[in-house]
Design a protein around this motif. Structure first.
Motif, mmCIF file in Angstrom:
data_model
loop_
_atom_site.group_PDB
_atom_site.id
_atom_site.type_symbol
_atom_site.label_atom_id
_atom_site.label_comp_id
_atom_site.label_asym_id
_atom_site.label_seq_id
_atom_site.Cartn_x
_atom_site.Cartn_y
_atom_site.Cartn_z
ATOM 1 N N VAL A 1 -10.613 4.976 0.055
ATOM 2 C CA VAL A 1 -10.048 3.935 -0.814
ATOM 3 C C VAL A 1 -9.806 2.647 -0.037
ATOM 4 O O VAL A 1 -9.593 1.587 -0.638
ATOM 5 C CB VAL A 1 -8.730 4.392 -1.489
ATOM 6 N N CYS A 2 -9.851 2.702 1.298
ATOM 7 C CA CYS A 2 -9.690 1.497 2.102
ATOM 8 C C CYS A 2 -10.984 0.692 2.193
ATOM 9 O O CYS A 2 -11.010 -0.368 2.808
ATOM 10 C CB CYS A 2 -9.221 1.854 3.513
ATOM 11 N N ASN A 3 -12.048 1.187 1.592
ATOM 12 C CA ASN A 3 -13.346 0.519 1.636
ATOM 13 C C ASN A 3 -13.756 0.086 0.238
ATOM 14 O O ASN A 3 -13.584 0.821 -0.737
ATOM 15 C CB ASN A 3 -14.405 1.454 2.218
ATOM 16 N N ILE A 4 -14.311 -1.106 0.129
ATOM 17 C CA ILE A 4 -14.800 -1.615 -1.149
ATOM 18 C C ILE A 4 -16.280 -1.294 -1.272
ATOM 19 O O ILE A 4 -17.065 -1.667 -0.400
ATOM 20 C CB ILE A 4 -14.610 -3.136 -1.254
ATOM 21 N N ASN B 1 -6.998 -7.181 7.259
ATOM 22 C CA ASN B 1 -7.610 -6.099 6.485
ATOM 23 C C ASN B 1 -7.175 -6.169 5.033
ATOM 24 O O ASN B 1 -6.040 -6.512 4.706
ATOM 25 C CB ASN B 1 -7.319 -4.715 7.084
ATOM 26 N N TRP B 2 -8.149 -5.882 4.177
ATOM 27 C CA TRP B 2 -7.927 -5.887 2.724
ATOM 28 C C TRP B 2 -7.033 -4.721 2.335
ATOM 29 O O TRP B 2 -7.093 -3.637 2.935
ATOM 30 C CB TRP B 2 -9.285 -5.773 2.020
ATOM 31 N N LEU B 3 -6.189 -4.930 1.339
ATOM 32 C CA LEU B 3 -5.274 -3.892 0.869
ATOM 33 C C LEU B 3 -5.684 -3.434 -0.522
ATOM 34 O O LEU B 3 -5.949 -4.249 -1.409
ATOM 35 C CB LEU B 3 -3.842 -4.426 0.853
ATOM 36 N N SER B 4 -5.720 -2.134 -0.706
ATOM 37 C CA SER B 4 -6.191 -1.539 -1.955
ATOM 38 C C SER B 4 -5.027 -1.170 -2.856
ATOM 39 O O SER B 4 -4.041 -0.573 -2.407
ATOM 40 C CB SER B 4 -7.017 -0.282 -1.651
ATOM 41 N N ALA C 1 -2.589 -0.021 1.954
ATOM 42 C CA ALA C 1 -1.912 0.048 0.659
ATOM 43 C C ALA C 1 -1.368 -1.321 0.265
ATOM 44 O O ALA C 1 -0.640 -1.957 1.023
ATOM 45 C CB ALA C 1 -0.777 1.069 0.707
ATOM 46 N N ALA C 2 -1.733 -1.779 -0.924
ATOM 47 C CA ALA C 2 -1.293 -3.088 -1.412
ATOM 48 C C ALA C 2 0.095 -2.993 -2.033
ATOM 49 O O ALA C 2 0.499 -1.940 -2.528
ATOM 50 C CB ALA C 2 -2.282 -3.618 -2.445
ATOM 51 N N PRO D 1 -1.989 -6.876 -12.054
ATOM 52 C CA PRO D 1 -3.408 -6.977 -11.709
ATOM 53 C C PRO D 1 -3.872 -8.432 -11.720
ATOM 54 O O PRO D 1 -3.265 -9.289 -12.346
ATOM 55 C CB PRO D 1 -4.095 -6.161 -12.815
ATOM 56 N N GLY D 2 -4.967 -8.683 -11.006
ATOM 57 C CA GLY D 2 -5.495 -10.037 -10.955
ATOM 58 C C GLY D 2 -5.325 -10.701 -9.612
ATOM 59 O O GLY D 2 -5.721 -11.839 -9.431
ATOM 60 N N SER D 3 -4.724 -9.988 -8.661
ATOM 61 C CA SER D 3 -4.544 -10.531 -7.313
ATOM 62 C C SER D 3 -5.173 -9.593 -6.299
ATOM 63 O O SER D 3 -5.329 -8.393 -6.542
ATOM 64 C CB SER D 3 -3.062 -10.716 -6.986
ATOM 65 N N GLU D 4 -5.526 -10.159 -5.144
ATOM 66 C CA GLU D 4 -5.967 -9.365 -4.005
ATOM 67 C C GLU D 4 -5.005 -9.628 -2.853
ATOM 68 O O GLU D 4 -4.517 -10.749 -2.683
ATOM 69 C CB GLU D 4 -7.393 -9.741 -3.584
ATOM 70 N N PHE D 5 -4.744 -8.574 -2.060
ATOM 71 C CA PHE D 5 -3.799 -8.688 -0.958
ATOM 72 C C PHE D 5 -4.495 -8.391 0.375
ATOM 73 O O PHE D 5 -5.398 -7.559 0.449
ATOM 74 C CB PHE D 5 -2.627 -7.725 -1.154
ATOM 75 N N PHE D 6 -4.035 -9.072 1.422
ATOM 76 C CA PHE D 6 -4.594 -8.921 2.757
ATOM 77 C C PHE D 6 -3.449 -8.814 3.766
ATOM 78 O O PHE D 6 -2.479 -9.558 3.684
ATOM 79 C CB PHE D 6 -5.490 -10.111 3.106
ATOM 80 N N ARG D 7 -3.612 -7.891 4.709
ATOM 81 C CA ARG D 7 -2.618 -7.694 5.766
ATOM 82 C C ARG D 7 -3.104 -8.387 7.032
ATOM 83 O O ARG D 7 -4.221 -8.152 7.499
ATOM 84 C CB ARG D 7 -2.410 -6.204 6.028
ATOM 85 N N VAL D 8 -2.262 -9.220 7.576
ATOM 86 C CA VAL D 8 -2.569 -9.942 8.812
ATOM 87 C C VAL D 8 -1.633 -9.433 9.906
ATOM 88 O O VAL D 8 -0.413 -9.397 9.715
ATOM 89 C CB VAL D 8 -2.387 -11.463 8.629
ATOM 90 N N VAL D 9 -2.195 -9.025 11.029
ATOM 91 C CA VAL D 9 -1.394 -8.669 12.201
ATOM 92 C C VAL D 9 -1.789 -9.615 13.322
ATOM 93 O O VAL D 9 -2.962 -9.694 13.705
ATOM 94 C CB VAL D 9 -1.605 -7.210 12.629
ATOM 95 N N SER D 10 -0.820 -10.340 13.832
ATOM 96 C CA SER D 10 -1.074 -11.346 14.865
ATOM 97 C C SER D 10 -0.241 -11.013 16.104
ATOM 98 O O SER D 10 0.977 -10.838 16.019
ATOM 99 C CB SER D 10 -0.709 -12.740 14.342
#
Length: 479
Positions: A84-87, A136-139, A153-154, A159-168
């Protein structure tokens, strides 16, 4: 008998000196430790600042490249994560086809590739500094309590949004700090069709196919102008549960267009003012504005927020970045007059839907205009209205002037955004035999005498200026 106290003063002096020396040494040790603590704190603070700068770099990257597949966790890579972590290739993201093969920009920021690293950010040879950033994209399907899915995990959201996790991870002279930020990408909701803040005129040999016209003023249809096909974006302009092919659920309008009580998804006209030459059941005037909240089942309004605006600042920034990356000019400034795309403005090579040409008039002459005059052929199918030919793609922004598509030139596939200034309303004119595979959004009037036919693959969700990148959460990670 008196005791001999000779030398007592010297002894006392030596004892005092020893005591003072011991106290000084202790004080120096304390000061040294305090200074070391201050230096360590300063190094940690610099490392944290670098980590936060990395978060801002990630936001700029997501603005440039919002394709979720560029930041997912591919199954074939040996990371112990759930599928599920892959599109899947070609999945629909934000209502747009998100192709894995669409080229990445600025390197590989993905988690599986280890992200990107930038060094020597402060420009000083005396310091050793760097920042490493992964995205990384969040599902929405991932379980945050599952060990193999928690990483992707998002957050719970509409619905209607996409989430992304940034680690810096910021490092400065041995100090290391890590932060995590969650970014949300969502559509702004810019109207997907011809939209004018003032009036619209459709006349002559105009052929509009598969797109509707919306106006905050009046609309006039004259002569033999034709509006054909289906409104691919908004269908019947409202939800029709019993007729899925005509249904467009939205939070603004709940009253669908109808002909003989049946939902009507034909391309049509919606106006806040009056419509002349319209077709009953297809075209609707006096649309409610401000929009009723909650929606009124007895009053029709726009199926979108008419106040939603393309992000001109983002479009300008993207144009400048594309110019720096490609070496071809994307941003133009002119004191006034006429600029022609095809001669004064050269269209970039290998253009796609993310290409931006931004033209800004700085003078207040009252006659600023951009004309489309790019050599090429245009063919319009007489039955379907679809346009083919030497197509150029992208988004055109004209600030402080008007725009005109001349006839008998190469087709343009995309969106034309026109914003006027003090002496210019910001009008769009499509002359006879002009070919626009898309539509225009203007602060002034629209006049259409040529052809317009957006395709059902016109990408909006990943078009610069039509989506927003917003910070959802931020926290420091402690190892």
């Amino acid at each position: 008998m008196l005791s001999d106290e000779t030398g007592m003063t010297m002894g006392l002096a030596i004892m005092v000196m020893v005591l003072i020396g011991a106290m000084g040494a202790g004080l120096l040790l304390f000061v040294q430790r305090d200074l070391e603590s201050v230096v360590e704190t300063n190094r940690g603070q610099r490392a944290l600042e670098l980590a936060d700068a990395g978060v801002q770099l990630a936001k700029q990257q997501l603005n440039r490249d919002p394709y979720a597949t560029h930041y997912d966790v591919d199954d074939f890579l040996e990371l112990d994560l759930s599928p599920v972590c892959n599109i899947p290739l070609g999945a629909r993201i934000l209502d747009g086809v998100d192709l894995e093969l669409f080229p990445r920009t600025g390197g590989d920021w993905s988690l599986e590739a280890g992200g990107i690293t930038r060094r020597d950010l402060d420009g000083s040879p005396a310091s050793d500094d760097s920042v490493t950033v992964t995205i990384n994209w969040l599902s929405g399907s991932a379980d945050p309590d599952d060990e193999n899915e928690s990483l992707c995990a998002a957050p719970e959201n509409e619905p209607g949004s996409e989430f992304f996790r940034v680690v810096s991870t910021g490092e400065y002279n041995g100090a290391k700090r890590r932060v995590e930020a969650i970014y949300e990408i969502s559509r702004i909701g810019v109207p997907e069709g011809f939209f004018a803040l003032q009036d619209v005129t459709v006349s002559g040999t105009a052929n509009l196919t598969n797109t509707s016209i919306f106006s905050m003023g009046d609309v006039s249809v004259k002569n033999n102008a034709r509006i054909l096909g289906t409104d691919l974006a908004y269908k019947s302009w409202a939800a029709t549960p019993l007729s899925p092919l005509t249904s467009y659920p939205n939070p603004y309008n709940v009253k669908p267009r109808r002909i003989l009580l049946l939902p009507n998804a034909a391309a049509g006209i919606g106006a806040r003012g009056e419509i002349s030459g319209g077709v009953p059941g297809r075209d609707y005037e006096h649309l409610a504005y401000p929009q009723p909240n909650p929606p009124d089942p007895n009053r029709m309004t726009f199926p979108f927020d008419p106040d939603a605006e393309p992000d001109l600042n983002a479009l300008r920034q993207v144009a400048l970045e594309q110019e720096a990356e490609t070496g071809e000019q994307h941003y133009y400034e002119s004191s006034g007059g006429l600029l022609t795309i095809g001669t004064d403005v050269e269209w970039p090579s290998n253009s796609n839907h993310r290409t931006v040409i931004y033209i800004k008039f700085t003078g207040e002459t009252g006659s600023n205009k951009v004309k489309w005059n790019v050599d090429g052929n245009c063919t319009v199918n007489s039955l379907t209205g679809l346009i083919t030919g030497d197509i150029r793609r992208g988004t055109i922004v004209v600030e402080g002037g008007d725009f005109e598509m001349q006839g008998n030139d190469a087709p343009f596939e995309g969106v034309v955004i026109v914003r006027g200034g003090t002496y210019t309303e910001g009008d769009y004119t499509g002359a006879g035999n002009s070919c626009l595979i898309g539509y225009a959004n203007t602060s002034g009037n629209i006049e259409i005498r040529g052809n317009a036919a957006p395709t059902n693959l016109l990408p909006i969700a990943t078009r610069p200026g039509f989506y927003r990148v917003e910070l959802w959460s931020w926290r420091e990670l402690y190892e």
